[in-house]
Design a protein around this motif. Structure first.
Motif, PDB file in Angstrom:
ATOM      1  N   ASN A  43       0.812  -1.217   0.000  1.00  0.00           N
ATOM      2  CA  ASN A  43       0.000   0.000   0.000  1.00  0.00           C
ATOM      3  C   ASN A  43       0.847   1.270   0.000  1.00  0.00           C
ATOM      4  N   ALA A  44       2.157   1.113   0.015  1.00  0.00           N
ATOM      5  CA  ALA A  44       3.041   2.273   0.098  1.00  0.00           C
ATOM      6  C   ALA A  44       3.042   3.038  -1.219  1.00  0.00           C
ATOM      7  N   THR A  45       3.325   4.328  -1.121  1.00  0.00           N
ATOM      8  CA  THR A  45       3.550   5.169  -2.288  1.00  0.00           C
ATOM      9  C   THR A  45       4.963   5.734  -2.185  1.00  0.00           C
ATOM     10  N   ARG A  46       5.297   6.604  -3.111  1.00  0.00           N
ATOM     11  CA  ARG A  46       6.656   7.148  -3.107  1.00  0.00           C
ATOM     12  C   ARG A  46       6.963   7.899  -1.816  1.00  0.00           C
ATOM     13  N   LYS A  47       5.967   8.535  -1.235  1.00  0.00           N
ATOM     14  CA  LYS A  47       6.187   9.326  -0.029  1.00  0.00           C
ATOM     15  C   LYS A  47       5.464   8.796   1.201  1.00  0.00           C
ATOM     16  N   GLU A  48       4.560   7.833   1.015  1.00  0.00           N
ATOM     17  CA  GLU A  48       3.716   7.394   2.121  1.00  0.00           C
ATOM     18  C   GLU A  48       4.060   5.969   2.535  1.00  0.00           C
ATOM     19  N   THR A  49       4.071   5.730   3.830  1.00  0.00           N
ATOM     20  CA  THR A  49       4.259   4.390   4.371  1.00  0.00           C
ATOM     21  C   THR A  49       2.942   3.633   4.269  1.00  0.00           C
ATOM     22  N   GLY A  50       2.955   2.479   3.650  1.00  0.00           N
ATOM     23  CA  GLY A  50       1.739   1.697   3.517  1.00  0.00           C
ATOM     24  C   GLY A  50       1.370   1.009   4.813  1.00  0.00           C
ATOM     25  N   LEU A  51       0.083   1.010   5.150  1.00  0.00           N
ATOM     26  CA  LEU A  51      -0.427   0.359   6.351  1.00  0.00           C
ATOM     27  C   LEU A  51      -1.629  -0.503   5.998  1.00  0.00           C
ATOM     28  N   ASP A  52      -1.891  -1.488   6.877  1.00  0.00           N
ATOM     29  CA  ASP A  52      -3.051  -2.365   6.722  1.00  0.00           C
ATOM     30  C   ASP A  52      -4.170  -1.821   7.607  1.00  0.00           C
ATOM     31  N   LEU A  53      -5.267  -1.342   6.979  1.00  0.00           N
ATOM     32  CA  LEU A  53      -6.353  -0.750   7.747  1.00  0.00           C
ATOM     33  C   LEU A  53      -6.933  -1.724   8.760  1.00  0.00           C
ATOM     34  N   ALA A  54      -7.079  -2.976   8.386  1.00  0.00           N
ATOM     35  CA  ALA A  54      -7.687  -3.961   9.287  1.00  0.00           C
ATOM     36  C   ALA A  54      -6.849  -4.212  10.535  1.00  0.00           C
ATOM     37  N   SER A  55      -5.575  -3.842  10.480  1.00  0.00           N
ATOM     38  CA  SER A  55      -4.698  -4.125  11.614  1.00  0.00           C
ATOM     39  C   SER A  55      -4.679  -3.024  12.662  1.00  0.00           C
ATOM     40  N   VAL A  56      -5.313  -1.883  12.388  1.00  0.00           N
ATOM     41  CA  VAL A  56      -5.212  -0.736  13.290  1.00  0.00           C
ATOM     42  C   VAL A  56      -5.802  -1.080  14.651  1.00  0.00           C
ATOM     43  N   ASN A 110       2.570  15.986   7.283  1.00  0.00           N
ATOM     44  CA  ASN A 110       3.863  16.506   7.717  1.00  0.00           C
ATOM     45  C   ASN A 110       4.342  17.467   6.645  1.00  0.00           C
ATOM     46  N   LYS A 111       4.239  18.753   6.930  1.00  0.00           N
ATOM     47  CA  LYS A 111       4.606  19.793   5.966  1.00  0.00           C
ATOM     48  C   LYS A 111       3.879  19.589   4.630  1.00  0.00           C
ATOM     49  N   SER A 112       2.584  19.456   4.699  1.00  0.00           N
ATOM     50  CA  SER A 112       1.696  19.320   3.538  1.00  0.00           C
ATOM     51  C   SER A 112       1.732  17.939   2.914  1.00  0.00           C
ATOM     52  N   ASN A 113       2.578  17.067   3.359  1.00  0.00           N
ATOM     53  CA  ASN A 113       2.709  15.742   2.753  1.00  0.00           C
ATOM     54  C   ASN A 113       1.957  14.702   3.564  1.00  0.00           C
ATOM     55  N   GLN A 114       1.234  13.831   2.863  1.00  0.00           N
ATOM     56  CA  GLN A 114       0.620  12.685   3.533  1.00  0.00           C
ATOM     57  C   GLN A 114       1.723  11.764   4.043  1.00  0.00           C
ATOM     58  N   VAL A 115       1.455  11.066   5.128  1.00  0.00           N
ATOM     59  CA  VAL A 115       2.486  10.262   5.802  1.00  0.00           C
ATOM     60  C   VAL A 115       2.221   8.770   5.632  1.00  0.00           C
ATOM     61  N   PHE A 116       0.971   8.375   5.814  1.00  0.00           N
ATOM     62  CA  PHE A 116       0.602   6.964   5.748  1.00  0.00           C
ATOM     63  C   PHE A 116      -0.517   6.772   4.720  1.00  0.00           C
ATOM     64  N   ALA A 117      -0.613   5.556   4.198  1.00  0.00           N
ATOM     65  CA  ALA A 117      -1.678   5.244   3.246  1.00  0.00           C
ATOM     66  C   ALA A 117      -2.134   3.814   3.451  1.00  0.00           C
ATOM     67  N   PHE A 118      -3.446   3.607   3.323  1.00  0.00           N
ATOM     68  CA  PHE A 118      -4.002   2.266   3.236  1.00  0.00           C
ATOM     69  C   PHE A 118      -4.101   1.914   1.745  1.00  0.00           C
ATOM     70  N   GLU A 119      -4.865   0.910   1.410  1.00  0.00           N
ATOM     71  CA  GLU A 119      -5.088   0.587   0.003  1.00  0.00           C
ATOM     72  C   GLU A 119      -5.617   1.834  -0.706  1.00  0.00           C
ATOM     73  N   ALA A 120      -5.232   2.033  -1.977  1.00  0.00           N
ATOM     74  CA  ALA A 120      -5.411   3.318  -2.647  1.00  0.00           C
ATOM     75  C   ALA A 120      -6.863   3.800  -2.669  1.00  0.00           C
ATOM     76  N   GLN A 121      -7.798   2.901  -3.012  1.00  0.00           N
ATOM     77  CA  GLN A 121      -9.184   3.337  -3.133  1.00  0.00           C
ATOM     78  C   GLN A 121      -9.767   3.732  -1.792  1.00  0.00           C
ATOM     79  N   ILE A 122      -9.546   2.948  -0.764  1.00  0.00           N
ATOM     80  CA  ILE A 122     -10.101   3.272   0.551  1.00  0.00           C
ATOM     81  C   ILE A 122      -9.435   4.515   1.117  1.00  0.00           C
ATOM     82  N   THR A 123      -8.162   4.720   0.794  1.00  0.00           N
ATOM     83  CA  THR A 123      -7.475   5.939   1.257  1.00  0.00           C
ATOM     84  C   THR A 123      -8.115   7.173   0.645  1.00  0.00           C
TER      85      THR A 123
END
Length: 1003
Positions: free
Chosen positions: A209-222, A346-359
């Motif tokens: 789920n990661a992007t160039r700037k965002e750490t990918g996370l699993d939504l179900a695991s939160v 963080n300074k206008s940048n997203q930090v974390f992302a789940f799967e792209a559509q749900i994000t």
């Protein structure tokens, strides 16, 4: 005003443009009940008397943004400046505390002369008092500078602007973390001492789920670990599978102060724009401190609107308010906290992302909630408070990822800006909200150019505004008018933005300090007449473009229409979902909002802010279906049979959405296409055509309004954005204009410079409309009205008109139809009854090029004090016209020059003769006098003057008075500030020609 100052903004323009960010569009709102100031409704064409256009009332005249050095003002000087503004023909001013040019703020003495202080209030009352005497209106900014802030709010207060900061710690699979709750990655701003731990979570890292700037996370695991925190610490063991991250969330104040402070004592801090507490802090300060009995009485006499500049909240983190979690759950039916990782910044940048559509859907739901809070607790609440005082609310409702289109419908007067708006679609977005809500005015902060202080020309200003008017703007707030002086300033006086960072600053400081002020009444008259027309009657637009996300000031346009449709004559505006809940959102005769914009069709495409994904909220899809079933034509571009919800869907919501869209797409008045090039054909198949039609693609822009049985068309030779290349060229082609009533068969040309409304002598008509020839230079504008005979004092009744002629021009005069020719010959004219007549012009004098000029110059120099000007007079004889910068005696001069020449005309010159004076290049403002008679103002963008009956046989004295900006003088007197600006080419450059013509009756 968005001036691109260095900021710590977590919701910057960059963030708005980022396609990966989600935003909220819908909000619950009601339209304001007050009618916007300056509206000029007409009940019918009977109101269009001979002087209706010539004399525009103060209520529609342009205003100035009036910059004060806080409360360091003298009431007597304030009254003088009101007189200066009134004498120049303007309609009012907006008082704003702005002093970016003053580095040492201590000289302003905020303890005694700050914003909101007794001296400041005395100045405001002096302004209102004198404005009431002169018939002007005064607008008041809600706080000093921007964003809205008031003294008495501290960074730790509930009413202060809030942010949500995050902290993070990585935890390996199976490892145990023991320690303090992770500290925010960004330190709190100075002055913020209080913070609240909102939550602590753990989430498993999901590289997929990661992007160039965002750490990918699993939504179900939160996991929510907040209840395990003890004394600021926690112990947690990660599961054995995968790497994990601990995330903390801290709510705290941003400690943001308004730009270029301090402005007051105690210091003012920006308020929470999403809560009633923030708004109450603003209104409470005004009620307690500013609104004395005298002030309230004066507001009723001369008050216009409270004003709020663009919403530029600065934070390295995420904008926040305490009510967000509750409001989010109320609107979506689900808790906000599990989704927080996908939201923090963080300074206008997203930090974390789940799967792209749900994000994407999570972010949409969050910003939709923010939008609702902003429009409810800030815009609506401030508007209602303003109404309680007999005032209106004018605001630039953008800068956040909120539905500014919906905000524009709530506001009495939405406002855009020529600096922050990159193209005309930004104005069209606000115009859609204004018109659907039934309001009248769309304002514009006009003429702010970076690095152009004291070098701004009015022709640049007019080129900028020409296109903005075609996009719906009909009020100009000129940027700006500076108070005369302040401690430590240099000639020619205090200027709000110059010097700025040691160099020439933003915009201009107009007023008597400027040589062009000599002619500014001509500019005010022109702008007032344009406003008069554009605030008259009701608007008409061809197409409503539906926006799933109602951001404004993004530069993002509409497929096909922006690039292809507009050059063919199409007009469009943007709507967002909440506008479809307004009473105007009904269909009659195939038109949406039939009493207002009367859109002929609705266009829907994928959401540009999310990779053009075909999305529609289920509620919005149902509204569209209802409109289409009522007979509104629609075109959908994209795979809307597979559309997604913009937010996180509920159980079965996507299927219900697609069922609704299946019903919509099955209707005969709905077209689904997959290629934007097919939009035009789809509209044609639905029988939808534009009100203005060009035979070929053109840079001509148009705007249509209807008053009674008269159609008004504002026409401008402009472009979508000032930065678009190649530059606009002169246009000369036919334009067909649809008339609302079949008996509105007579076209009139309305000249905003002279105020003359004249019947057009040559045109054709058919069942659909009237075809006229339009010739406009770059940036030049005109107005054509279609109505019955006898409007504007016309006395030609039902006389025949020309449908074709090989003469230079055919025109109506008091004696009937006439032609003009600049060369001898026999001219053929075909008249409307079908008869063809010939007219012989035996001779016409040759054009004359003056070969010698006397130039008398008032050369402006610094006087004995910062507001004084000394004038050095010079007289030169010129055999060749050159810019002052190339004349050694005038190379660094600025001021006023009077060019005089004598032209000899032949003995057979008669009353049938006339001539055009072609000035060529002239900069900046000018006036023409012939044989001692000063002529009407001339078009600044087309410096050709009809000398008409002012010439005589023998010698004729022609005088051209030219006024320049101050920059060439300031380059030498303040080289540290203005020395880097290139020497400008001002003056009468020519080539100048006198081109005679003969005028003869036709028939």
């Amino acid at each position: 005003m968005q001036k691109h100052f260095p900021q710590r903004s977590g919701i910057s323009r960059r963030a708005v443009l980022a396609a990966s960010l989600a935003a909220g569009a819908a909000t619950v709102f009601t339209a304001a009940g007050a009618t916007a100031a300056g509206a000029v409704p007409l009940t019918g064409s009977g109101d269009l008397s001979g002087d209706w256009f010539a004399t525009s009332p103060r209520s529609v005249r342009p205003k100035f943004r009036w910059w004060w050095p806080d409360g360091l003002v003298d009431p007597a000087e304030i009254a003088r400046e009101i007189d200066q503004i009134a004498d120049a023909g303007f309609g009012g001013a907006e008082i704003a505390a702005v002093h970016h040019s003053i580095k040492d703020k201590s000289v302003l003495d905020t303890a005694h002369h700050g914003w909101g202080s007794t001296p400041w209030r005395d100045g405001v009352e002096a302004a209102l008092r004198q404005a009431a005497r002169r018939g002007l209106t005064i607008d008041l900014t809600l706080g000093p500078s921007w964003p809205v802030a008031v003294p008495g709010v501290t960074p730790d207060d509930e009413a202060a602007a809030q942010e949500l900061a995050y902290g993070r710690v990585s935890v390996a699979a199976g490892a145990t973390y023991r320690g303090p709750v992770p500290e925010p990655v960004r330190e709190a701003a100075s002055g913020t001492t209080r913070r609240i731990l909102l939550a602590v979570q753990a989430a498993r890292v999901a590289p997929a789920n990661a992007t160039r700037k965002e750490t990918g996370l699993d939504l179900a695991s939160v996991q929510d670990l907040t209840t395990t925190v003890r004394d600021g610490a926690l112990t947690w063991t990660a599961p054995a599978e995968g790497d994990w991250v601990l995330i903390s969330y801290w709510q705290r104040g941003t400690a943001q102060q308004p730009e270029s402070g301090p402005h007051s004592s105690p210091a003012a801090y920006v308020v929470d724009h999403f809560s009633s507490a923030g708004t109450s802090a603003v209104t409470g300060f005004w009620e307690r401190t500013v609104l004395t009995g005298t002030a309230r009485r004066l507001l009723k006499a001369a008050g216009g609107a409270f004003f709020e500049d663009s919403i530029e909240l600065e934070t390295d983190s995420l904008v926040w308010t305490s009510a967000l979690p509750k409001a989010f759950e109320q609107r979506t039916g689900r808790p906000l906290l599990p989704y927080l990782p996908a939201l923090v910044l963080n300074k206008s940048n997203q930090v974390f992302a789940f799967e792209a559509q749900i994000t994407r859907q999570i972010r949409h739901d969050f910003w939709e909630t923010v939008s609702h809070l902003f429009n409810t607790h800030h815009i609506t609440a401030l508007r209602d408070w303003a109404h309680s005082l007999g005032m209106e609310l004018r605001s630039q409702p953008y800068g956040l990822q909120t539905d500014a289109i919906a905000s524009a419908a709530i506001l009495d007067i939405p406002e855009g800006e020529s600096l922050g708006f990159k193209n005309l679609d930004d104005y069209r977005s606000l115009a859609g909200g204004r018109d659907m809500a039934g309001h009248t005015v769309l304002s514009c902060e006009s003429g702010a150019y970076n690095g152009s202080a004291y070098s701004t020309t009015w022709d640049r200003f007019l080129r900028t505004m020409g296109g903005a008017y075609a996009a719906g703007v009909n009020q100009t707030v000129v940027h700006g008018f500076s108070y005369a002086t302040a401690p430590g300033v240099s000639w020619p006086g205090f200027a709000a933005f110059s010097p700025y960072n040691g160099a020439a600053g933003y915009g201009e400081s107009w007023g008597p300090r400027q040589p062009t002020w000599r002619h500014v009444e001509d500019i005010a008259g022109y702008l007032g007449r344009v406003h008069q027309v554009l605030q008259t009657g009701t608007p008409r637009a061809d197409i409503a473009v539906f926006r799933q996300t109602g951001y404004v000031a993004t530069g993002i346009g509409a497929s096909w229409f922006t690039a292809t449709g507009v050059p063919l004559g199409w007009t469009h505006q943007f709507l967002s979902g909440p506008l479809l809940d307004l009473p105007s959102a009904r269909v009659s005769g195939g038109r949406l909002a039939p009493d207002g914009p009367a859109y002929k069709a609705l266009f829907v495409e994928g959401d540009f802010f999310y990779g053009s994904t075909p999305t529609l909220a289920l509620a919005d899809a149902r509204k569209l279906l209802k409109l289409a079933e009522a007979g509104l034509p629609m075109v959908l571009l994209g795979a809307f049979d597979q559309a997604l919800t913009p937010g996180v869907p509920g159980q079965g919501e996507t299927d219900r959405l697609r069922d609704v869209l299946a019903g919509l797409l099955a209707l005969p008045n709905v077209r689904a296409i997959t290629d934007k090039a097919a939009v035009g054909d789809a509209l044609a198949a639905l029988g939808v055509t534009p009100d203005a039609r060009y035979a070929t693609a053109s840079t001509l822009l148009n705007l249509h309004r209807v008053s009674g049985d008269t159609d008004f068309y504002y026409l401008c030779n402009g472009k979508h954005a000032e930065t678009v290349k190649p530059p606009v060229a002169t246009i000369d082609h036919d334009v067909t204009l649809r008339r609302t009533r079949r008996d509105a068969t007579v076209p009139y040309l309305l000249d905003p410079w002279t105020g003359e409304a004249t019947r057009i002598g040559r045109y054709t008509e058919d069942d659909d409309g009237v075809t006229v020839r339009v010739t406009l230079r770059p940036g030049q504008a005109t107005v054509v009205a279609l109505g019955r005979p006898g409007l504007f004092g016309d006395r030609n009744g039902n006389r025949p008109h020309a449908v074709d002629s090989d003469a230079d021009r055919v025109l109506f005069t008091d004696r009937g139809l006439a032609l003009r020719a600049s060369a001898p010959g026999t001219y053929t004219t075909r008249l409307s009854p079908g008869r063809t007549v010939t007219t012989t012009v035996p001779s016409v004098p040759d054009p004359v090029t003056p070969d010698r000029w006397q130039l008398d110059v008032e050369d402006w120099h610094p006087g004995a004090d910062p507001t004084g000007t000394d004038v050095v007079r010079r007289t030169l004889t010129l055999d060749t016209l050159l810019p002052w910068s190339q004349i050694p005696e005038l190379a660094d001069s600025a001021g006023i020059g009077r060019y005089r020449t004598t032209v000899s005309l032949p003995a057979d010159w008669t009353s049938a003769h006339g001539a055009y004076l072609e000035l060529g290049v002239v900069s900046d403002t000018f006036r023409v006098t012939v044989n001692g008679t000063r002529l009407a103002p001339a078009d600044r963008l087309h410096p050709v003057v009809d000398l008409g009956g002012h010439l005589r046989r023998g010698n004729n004295l022609i005088e051209v008075e030219v006024a320049t900006p101050l920059i060439n003088r300031l380059r030498g007197t303040q080289p540290a500030v203005f020395g880097a600006v290139a020497r400008q080419a001002y003056g009468l450059t020519g080539p100048v020609r006198l081109v005679p013509y003969v005028q003869a009756r036709v028939g």
